[in-house]
Design an enzyme around this catalytic site. Structure first.
Site, PDB file in Angstrom:
ATOM      1  N   THR A  96       0.805  -1.185  -0.015  1.00  0.00           N
ATOM      2  CA  THR A  96       0.009  -0.026  -0.149  1.00  0.00           C
ATOM      3  C   THR A  96       0.977   1.142   0.023  1.00  0.00           C
ATOM      4  O   THR A  96       1.522   1.108   0.902  1.00  0.00           O
ATOM      5  CB  THR A  96      -0.827  -0.085   1.338  1.00  0.00           C
ATOM      6  OG1 THR A  96      -1.650  -1.291   1.276  1.00  0.00           O
ATOM      7  CG2 THR A  96      -1.874   1.148   1.341  1.00  0.00           C
ATOM      8  N   LYS A 171      -7.558   1.444  -2.560  1.00  0.00           N
ATOM      9  CA  LYS A 171      -6.969   1.225  -1.170  1.00  0.00           C
ATOM     10  C   LYS A 171      -7.160   2.231   0.014  1.00  0.00           C
ATOM     11  O   LYS A 171      -7.415   1.648   1.196  1.00  0.00           O
ATOM     12  CB  LYS A 171      -5.547   0.683  -1.246  1.00  0.00           C
ATOM     13  CG  LYS A 171      -4.985   0.233  -0.201  1.00  0.00           C
ATOM     14  CD  LYS A 171      -5.075  -0.897   0.392  1.00  0.00           C
ATOM     15  CE  LYS A 171      -4.694  -1.338   1.802  1.00  0.00           C
ATOM     16  NZ  LYS A 171      -5.097  -2.693   2.406  1.00  0.00           N
ATOM     17  N   LYS A 239       0.826   4.844   8.329  1.00  0.00           N
ATOM     18  CA  LYS A 239       1.514   5.144   7.117  1.00  0.00           C
ATOM     19  C   LYS A 239       0.276   5.110   6.014  1.00  0.00           C
ATOM     20  O   LYS A 239       0.154   6.177   5.387  1.00  0.00           O
ATOM     21  CB  LYS A 239       2.596   3.864   6.902  1.00  0.00           C
ATOM     22  CG  LYS A 239       3.091   4.182   5.200  1.00  0.00           C
ATOM     23  CD  LYS A 239       2.219   3.038   4.337  1.00  0.00           C
ATOM     24  CE  LYS A 239       2.134   1.666   4.667  1.00  0.00           C
ATOM     25  NZ  LYS A 239       1.439   0.909   3.911  1.00  0.00           N
TER      26      LYS A 239
HETATM   27  P1  NAP Z   1       5.185  -6.016   7.524  1.00  0.00           P
HETATM   28  O1  NAP Z   1       5.183  -7.330   8.240  1.00  0.00           O
HETATM   29  O2  NAP Z   1       6.117  -4.852   8.417  1.00  0.00           O
HETATM   30  O3  NAP Z   1       6.358  -6.493   6.176  1.00  0.00           O
HETATM   31  C1  NAP Z   1       6.914  -5.486   5.353  1.00  0.00           C
HETATM   32  C2  NAP Z   1       8.070  -6.068   4.823  1.00  0.00           C
HETATM   33  O4  NAP Z   1       8.782  -5.189   3.975  1.00  0.00           O
HETATM   34  C3  NAP Z   1       9.019  -6.470   6.028  1.00  0.00           C
HETATM   35  O5  NAP Z   1       9.401  -7.877   5.985  1.00  0.00           O
HETATM   36  C4  NAP Z   1      10.444  -5.447   5.865  1.00  0.00           C
HETATM   37  O6  NAP Z   1      11.554  -6.139   6.006  1.00  0.00           O
HETATM   38  C5  NAP Z   1      10.158  -5.214   4.524  1.00  0.00           C
HETATM   39  N1  NAP Z   1      10.845  -3.912   3.902  1.00  0.00           N
HETATM   40  C6  NAP Z   1      10.357  -2.709   4.385  1.00  0.00           C
HETATM   41  N2  NAP Z   1      11.205  -1.719   3.988  1.00  0.00           N
HETATM   42  C7  NAP Z   1      11.886  -2.358   3.355  1.00  0.00           C
HETATM   43  C8  NAP Z   1      13.379  -1.565   2.659  1.00  0.00           C
HETATM   44  N3  NAP Z   1      13.482  -0.381   2.439  1.00  0.00           N
HETATM   45  N4  NAP Z   1      13.887  -2.466   1.953  1.00  0.00           N
HETATM   46  C9  NAP Z   1      13.742  -3.777   1.927  1.00  0.00           C
HETATM   47  N5  NAP Z   1      12.630  -4.549   2.756  1.00  0.00           N
HETATM   48  C10 NAP Z   1      11.784  -3.477   3.307  1.00  0.00           C
HETATM   49  O7  NAP Z   1       4.194  -5.405   7.001  1.00  0.00           O
HETATM   50  P2  NAP Z   1       2.881  -6.045   6.324  1.00  0.00           P
HETATM   51  O8  NAP Z   1       1.740  -6.122   7.167  1.00  0.00           O
HETATM   52  O9  NAP Z   1       3.434  -7.377   5.586  1.00  0.00           O
HETATM   53  O10 NAP Z   1       2.552  -5.151   5.250  1.00  0.00           O
HETATM   54  C11 NAP Z   1       3.118  -5.027   3.879  1.00  0.00           C
HETATM   55  C12 NAP Z   1       2.321  -4.200   2.923  1.00  0.00           C
HETATM   56  O11 NAP Z   1       1.174  -4.795   2.996  1.00  0.00           O
HETATM   57  C13 NAP Z   1       2.245  -2.707   3.630  1.00  0.00           C
HETATM   58  O12 NAP Z   1       2.015  -1.780   2.512  1.00  0.00           O
HETATM   59  C14 NAP Z   1       0.944  -2.636   4.253  1.00  0.00           C
HETATM   60  O13 NAP Z   1       0.252  -1.430   4.295  1.00  0.00           O
HETATM   61  C15 NAP Z   1      -0.038  -3.668   3.446  1.00  0.00           C
HETATM   62  N6  NAP Z   1      -1.177  -4.571   3.877  1.00  0.00           N
HETATM   63  C16 NAP Z   1      -1.052  -5.036   4.992  1.00  0.00           C
HETATM   64  C17 NAP Z   1      -2.113  -5.647   5.542  1.00  0.00           C
HETATM   65  C18 NAP Z   1      -2.138  -6.361   7.136  1.00  0.00           C
HETATM   66  O14 NAP Z   1      -2.989  -6.916   7.154  1.00  0.00           O
HETATM   67  N7  NAP Z   1      -0.951  -6.555   7.501  1.00  0.00           N
HETATM   68  C19 NAP Z   1      -3.252  -5.701   4.848  1.00  0.00           C
HETATM   69  C20 NAP Z   1      -3.295  -4.947   3.554  1.00  0.00           C
HETATM   70  C21 NAP Z   1      -2.292  -4.518   3.096  1.00  0.00           C
HETATM   71  P3  NAP Z   1      12.065  -6.048   7.816  1.00  0.00           P
HETATM   72  O15 NAP Z   1      11.621  -7.415   7.975  1.00  0.00           O
HETATM   73  O16 NAP Z   1      13.570  -6.032   7.529  1.00  0.00           O
HETATM   74  O17 NAP Z   1      11.381  -5.063   8.476  1.00  0.00           O
END
Ligand code: NAP
Length: 306
Positions: A96, A171, A239
């Protein structure tokens, strides 16, 4: 079967990549913190040391990282995926991020011969685990048709929303609804507890009626159980709320409800709950109502208010 480079195996990315493996794709994955690739590796994926290494033999690059600058880094940065991927490779960003940055990155990728779609998701971590995500797609419609089969592996519903960036715009609208529904859940549970009602009864009744929502069905039971572990972290949600606020600013749109929810999560962050799940918004409401406990058994013994 196309080979997939999956960049970002966090809460969402890991289960999504596992579904691609189960469907028979070769998946090369990269995550900044390598330990978080474990579930994907256990399912048969190959962990790589950089986005560039993961993309070298990929037909499709999927990004599922946190924010726009993170997508930019894994695609265009040092050791970025587009440095090694052959022209023509499909890039599908499922994170997102900002619609404007999406359009900018898509243009830059297209100039280098890549094909690009934005395809953010909704349905939570449970939707990623059960392959029941709803995916909203922006980009050329012919590319959308080409990508549909891959996206179906992770989802129950796929919707074409319009030109590049449109998926991200939809979104942001989704995030307003998610925030408002959760606020409703938190207020209902707070008032119910103040009236001495069993909060599990509130969830059971409302989940089957007009007041139901994804938040009521999936997050309210967690709140009642005192479970604030993240399926979606407050820090990540904030965010999204920043992106909503930016879009509102750009379009001169008043969004009082979304801004209220943002402030409540900000209070949770100030209390050190930024890495907890978004359902920890309830803690803020409970505190405002001078309810200390979060478990239903204790809640029913609380004094009724007149
Ligand atoms: P998350 O668990 O924090 O996963 C994000 C991943 O991206 C982490 O593994 C992180 O690595 C990696 N990352 C972040 N910045 C980076 C960078 N600069 N370079 C390389 N890797 C990087 O978050 P998530 O919940 O899975 O969310 C991922 C996306 O999906 C986001 O955009 C979120 O808004 C969206 N989303 C989430 C949900 C939900 O329910 N969780 C639902 C819909 C959409 P590290 O492990 O090293 O931090």
């Amino acid at each position: 079967m196309p080979t997939i480079a999956f960049l970002g195996t966090g809460l969402m990315g890991a289960p999504m990549a596992v579904h691609l493996l189960k469907a028979g794709h070769k998946v090369l994955c990269f995550n900044r913190t390598k330990a978080k690739t474990q579930a994907v590796v256990e399912a048969g994926g190959i962990a790589c040391d950089s986005p560039s290494e993961a993309a070298r033999e990929a037909d499709i690059i999927i990004t599922m990282v946190t924010d726009g600058p993170d997508v930019e880094q894994v695609l265009f940065g040092i050791n970025g995926a587009l440095g090694s991927a052959p022209p023509g490779t499909f890039v599908i960003d499922m994170s997102t991020i900002s619609p404007a940055l999406t359009r900018d990155m898509a243009l830059r990728a297209q100039e280098r011969g890549f094909r690009y779609l934005d395809a953010p998701v909704t349905g939570g971590q449970i939707g990623a685990q059960n392959a029941t995500l709803s995916i909203m797609v922006g980009g050329e419609q012919s590319l959308f048709e080409e990508a549909r089969l891959i996206l179906e592996t992770m989802s129950a519903k796929i919707t074409y929303c319009g030109p590049i960036g449109s998926g991200q715009s939809v979104k942001l609208c989704n995030q307003i609804c998610g925030a408002m529904n959760l606020l409703g859940v938190c207020e209902a549970l707070t008032l119910g507890r103040k009236m001495g009602i069993d909060p599990n009864a509130i969830v059971e009744v409302i989940s089957a009626g007009a007041g139901s929502s994804w938040a009521m069905q999936n997050l309210a039971p967690k709140i009642n159980a005192g479970d604030f572990t993240p399926g979606f972290m407050i820090d990540t949600q904030q965010k999204d709320m920043r992106l909503v606020a930016q879009a509102a600013e750009e379009t001169q749109t008043a969004l009082p409800g979304a801004m209220l929810a943002t402030q409540l999560w900000r209070s949770a962050q100030a209390h050190g709950c930024g890495e907890e799940g978004i359902q920890a918004m309830a803690k803020v409401l409970f505190q405002m109502a001078e309810l200390s406990s979060t478990s239903p058994s204790e809640a029913t013994s609380e004094p009724k208010t007149p």
